[in-house]
Design a protein around this motif. Structure first.
Motif, mmCIF file in Angstrom:
data_model
loop_
_atom_site.group_PDB
_atom_site.id
_atom_site.type_symbol
_atom_site.label_atom_id
_atom_site.label_comp_id
_atom_site.label_asym_id
_atom_site.label_seq_id
_atom_site.Cartn_x
_atom_site.Cartn_y
_atom_site.Cartn_z
ATOM 1 N N CYS A 583 28.852 3.366 28.888
ATOM 2 C CA CYS A 583 27.568 2.891 29.419
ATOM 3 C C CYS A 583 26.619 2.482 28.303
ATOM 4 N N GLN A 584 26.684 3.197 27.159
ATOM 5 C CA GLN A 584 25.809 2.873 26.034
ATOM 6 C C GLN A 584 26.161 1.501 25.436
ATOM 7 N N LYS A 585 27.446 1.167 25.436
ATOM 8 C CA LYS A 585 27.864 -0.139 24.935
ATOM 9 C C LYS A 585 27.315 -1.251 25.827
ATOM 10 N N ILE A 586 27.372 -1.041 27.143
ATOM 11 C CA ILE A 586 26.857 -2.044 28.079
ATOM 12 C C ILE A 586 25.341 -2.149 27.973
ATOM 13 N N ARG A 589 23.428 -4.883 26.141
ATOM 14 C CA ARG A 589 23.178 -6.166 26.790
ATOM 15 C C ARG A 589 22.055 -6.064 27.808
ATOM 16 N N GLY A 590 21.323 -4.939 27.776
ATOM 17 C CA GLY A 590 20.190 -4.756 28.672
ATOM 18 C C GLY A 590 20.574 -4.295 30.062
ATOM 19 N N LEU A 591 21.832 -3.879 30.236
ATOM 20 C CA LEU A 591 22.291 -3.409 31.546
ATOM 21 C C LEU A 591 22.304 -1.881 31.548
ATOM 22 N N LEU A 592 21.281 -1.265 32.115
ATOM 23 C CA LEU A 592 21.153 0.196 32.132
ATOM 24 C C LEU A 592 21.597 0.744 33.482
ATOM 25 N N ALA A 599 29.352 5.016 39.921
ATOM 26 C CA ALA A 599 30.167 4.271 38.960
ATOM 27 C C ALA A 599 30.623 2.933 39.535
ATOM 28 N N LYS A 600 31.010 2.888 40.822
ATOM 29 C CA LYS A 600 31.477 1.657 41.459
ATOM 30 C C LYS A 600 30.350 0.618 41.546
ATOM 31 N N ASP A 601 29.184 1.090 41.983
ATOM 32 C CA ASP A 601 28.048 0.177 42.102
ATOM 33 C C ASP A 601 27.645 -0.375 40.743
ATOM 34 N N PHE A 602 27.663 0.490 39.743
ATOM 35 C CA PHE A 602 27.296 0.058 38.392
ATOM 36 C C PHE A 602 28.308 -0.971 37.873
ATOM 37 N N ALA A 603 29.591 -0.732 38.140
ATOM 38 C CA ALA A 603 30.623 -1.675 37.688
ATOM 39 C C ALA A 603 30.464 -3.032 38.364
ATOM 40 N N GLY A 604 30.163 -3.033 39.681
ATOM 41 C CA GLY A 604 29.983 -4.296 40.388
ATOM 42 C C GLY A 604 28.826 -5.097 39.830
#
Length: 650
Positions: A583-586, A589-592, A599-604
């Protein structure tokens, strides 16, 4: 909770209950004990053979049988013994009607009561450790009952952690919580089994019966130097009346006044005496007790007695002087100390005449009598021959084998024939030194009898005729470990250095020292000892005590809370830690990820912004869900998850 988990918890619970009740084998009747384990075994079998469990009618019949058994073994409903047997029987009957989780809770709490009842009978350190162990098993049972996946061994670990965390709080409450003792009207009198020990009477063989017993009577811790072995006489009952065979105390001793208080000379010995529970209210002080405090008092024969309940372990601070003069003799004392059951036989008179008992001073006759025992063929033994008829004459003129009671009785009787006031004193002599704790241990094997003679200008003076026959009995303790019925009496070695290398003896003394401090500072921590201990810390009233208690509890609570929160923060699941790294890597790109976002909603949401990484994002998300929420993750899944997270680049 499925049937497999139920079986596992039942086995765990029933095994712990079997361990809890086992120490009661010495406290409850064998019939009640057998009834309990019969029902426990029945319930064990019922885990696998449920159709073998009794129905309501059989349970009712067993309940009636249990009540009848209790009534036949103990006619009463109040008190320690009745209550313990009732709880044990009720626990056994309750095991047969387990139908729901509520029954398991009820049985567990009932088992805690049965475990605690052990302390009504025994308060040793070993018993405390054993009860702590079985209670941790019961606590683990409660942990299992509140777990979605009961695992007994992990539950034991959790129970152990809970107990360790509770220890500081328990120590604070033990030290600072006001000690409230139950009033006497709330104590139920129990019919205890008679304890072995000195009696208020003496006849041939009565003391020698104790000669092979290593049962502890009391322990003594001296403030300074220890008295030499020859001065270690622990005064007990004084026996003045005899019927020719038995020696007993005179009646109405409590109401006889002292003529003079003893005059003490020389140096004193200050010591703390820890009495074991006993039936009599006697306290065996070093001769001669001078200073003591309530609840101790002294009767007209200079014997200390306690006003407290003797059936509990109690500590006393006493000061004694080996040098003393009791002064003049009262008429009552003289009458008691010269009493004879009848006219002495001609053989007795002839012996007294031969030793110049009728025509010399008291001192001269006493020396002649001691020399007679020393030079003639007299022997000291724990197993003297049986002397039913005329035991005194049989001992003096025929067998000449005797224990300390034979020599003391014969010595006093012959002095009385010569019209010299004398009486028998019983108690203990000697005591084994515990080199680890530097205190004396006095056991039943140290039981002894000696004589006390009244002499002009000296008062009552101690004479020990046993010392004339077996001086080693006074200077050295009997070695109980090497004692055999009818065998030779062995004494403890005089070479202290040699004894120090005996590892078995040292181990036993080390454990005895631990037990001594356990009894003094834990078991005997009553209201009086608490007041003394807290006063030494400057806590002198109930208000200060409560302030200290509340403050200490608050401090410990804060410390434990911080430790628990700190541990919780540190103990992050490695799967969660890797996913957080993803999550820290993502986030670069400003995606928190939102606080409550799955986890599913965040991935979508991320795949819309990073479509080129969609496949890898799905792989990482699926592995995370399987590892964190799945039922059967494998080590290979974790390795693959770790590899995918590492390969994810932004």
């Amino acid at each position: 909770m499925n049937s497999v988990q139920n079986k596992r918890i039942l086995i765990f619970l029933l095994a712990s209950i079997g361990l809890i009740a086992f120490p009661h084998i010495n406290h409850i009747p064998k019939a009640v004990f057998a009834f309990f384990y019969l029902l426990l075994s029945w319930r064990f079998i019922g885990i696998w053979k449920q159709n073998w469990l009794p129905n309501k009618s059989v349970i009712f019949f067993l309940t009636v049988c249990g009540l009848a058994l209790l009534y036949s073994q103990y006619h009463g409903v109040f008190g320690r013994d009745a209550g313990t047997r009732l709880f044990v029987t009720a626990l056994a009957l309750k095991l047969l009607e387990i139908k729901s989780e509520r029954d398991l809770y009820l049985i567990t709490y009932l088992a805690f009561i049965v475990a605690a009842s052990q302390f009504l009978y025994e308060q040793s350190l070993l018993m405390a450790a054993y009860i702590l162990f079985v209670c941790s098993i019961l606590l683990a049972t409660l942990v299992c009952l509140n777990s979605t996946k009961p695992q007994p061994f992990l539950a034991l670990k959790t129970a152990g952690i809970i107990l360790v965390q509770a220890i500081p709080m328990a120590v604070i409450l033990f030290i600072l919580f006001p000690r409230v003792e139950a009033p006497k009207w709330m104590l139920f009198n129990e019919k205890h089994q008679a304890k072995a020990g000195l009696s208020d009477s003496m006849e041939p063989g009565s003391i020698s019966d104790l000669g092979m017993s290593d049962e502890l009577v009391f322990r003594v811790k001296f403030t300074g130097a220890l008295p030499p072995p020859a001065q270690r006489y622990w005064r007990g009952p004084v026996l003045s009346y005899t019927d020719g065979k038995k020696w007993t105390q005179v009646k109405d001793l409590r109401f006889r006044p002292f003529l003079n208080k003893p005059v003490f000379t020389g140096s004193s010995y200050q010591y703390t005496l820890l009495m074991e529970p006993q039936d009599k209210n006697w306290v065996f002080a070093l001769e001669m007790p001078a200073d003591y405090a309530l609840p101790l008092s002294q009767n007209a024969n200079y014997q200390l007695v306690t006003l407290d309940n003797p059936d509990k372990r109690t500590e006393y601070k006493i000061t004694s002087y080996p040098g003393y003069n009791t002064g003049t003799i009262t008429r009552a004392e003289y009458k008691d100390a010269t009493q004879l059951p009848g006219d002495p036989s001609d053989k007795i008179k002839q012996l007294v005449k031969q030793l110049h008992g009728f025509d010399s001073t008291s001192d001269y006759f006493i020396n002649e009598l001691l020399n007679h025992f020393r030079k003639e063929d007299f022997h000291y033994t724990l197993t003297p021959p049986l002397m039913e008829e005329n035991p005194l004459e049989t001992f003096l003129f025929e067998t000449r084998y005797g224990f300390c009671s034979h020599y003391a009785a014969a010595f006093v009787y012959l002095l009385r024939v010569a019209n010299i006031p004398a009486r028998v004193v019983t108690g203990y002599q000697g005591g084994e030194l515990n080199n680890v704790g530097n205190f004396l241990e006095i056991r039943q094997a140290d039981a002894h009898a000696w004589a006390e003679v009244w002499l002009e200008n000296k008062g009552w003076v101690r004479f020990d005729p046993t010392a004339a026959i077996a001086p080693e009995r006074i200077e050295r303790n009997i070695n109980i470990d090497q004692l055999m019925p009818g065998g030779v009496i062995n004494y403890m070695p005089t070479d202290a250095a040699q004894a120090a290398f005996n590892w078995l003896k040292q181990s036993r003394q080390l454990w005895s020292n631990i037990d001594y401090h356990w009894q003094r500072w834990v078991i005997n921590y009553d209201n009086k000892n608490q007041s003394g201990f807290l006063s030494s810390l400057g806590i002198t009233d109930i208000k200060a005590m409560l302030y200290w208690m509340v403050g200490s509890i608050g401090l410990i609570t804060a410390l434990l809370s911080w430790l628990l929160l700190y541990q919780k923060q540190q103990a992050i699941d490695p799967v969660v830690r890797l996913y957080n790294r993803f999550c820290q890597k993502i986030a670069k790109r400003g995606l928190l990820r939102g606080p409550c976002e799955g986890a599913k909603d965040f991935a979508g949401r991320v795949k819309i912004k990073l479509p080129e990484k969609a496949t890898l994002i799905d792989q990482i998300t699926d592995l995370f869900i399987k590892l964190h929420y799945g039922k059967n993750p494998t080590p290979d899944d974790f390795k693959l998850f770790k590899k995918r997270v590492k390969s994810f680049k932004i």
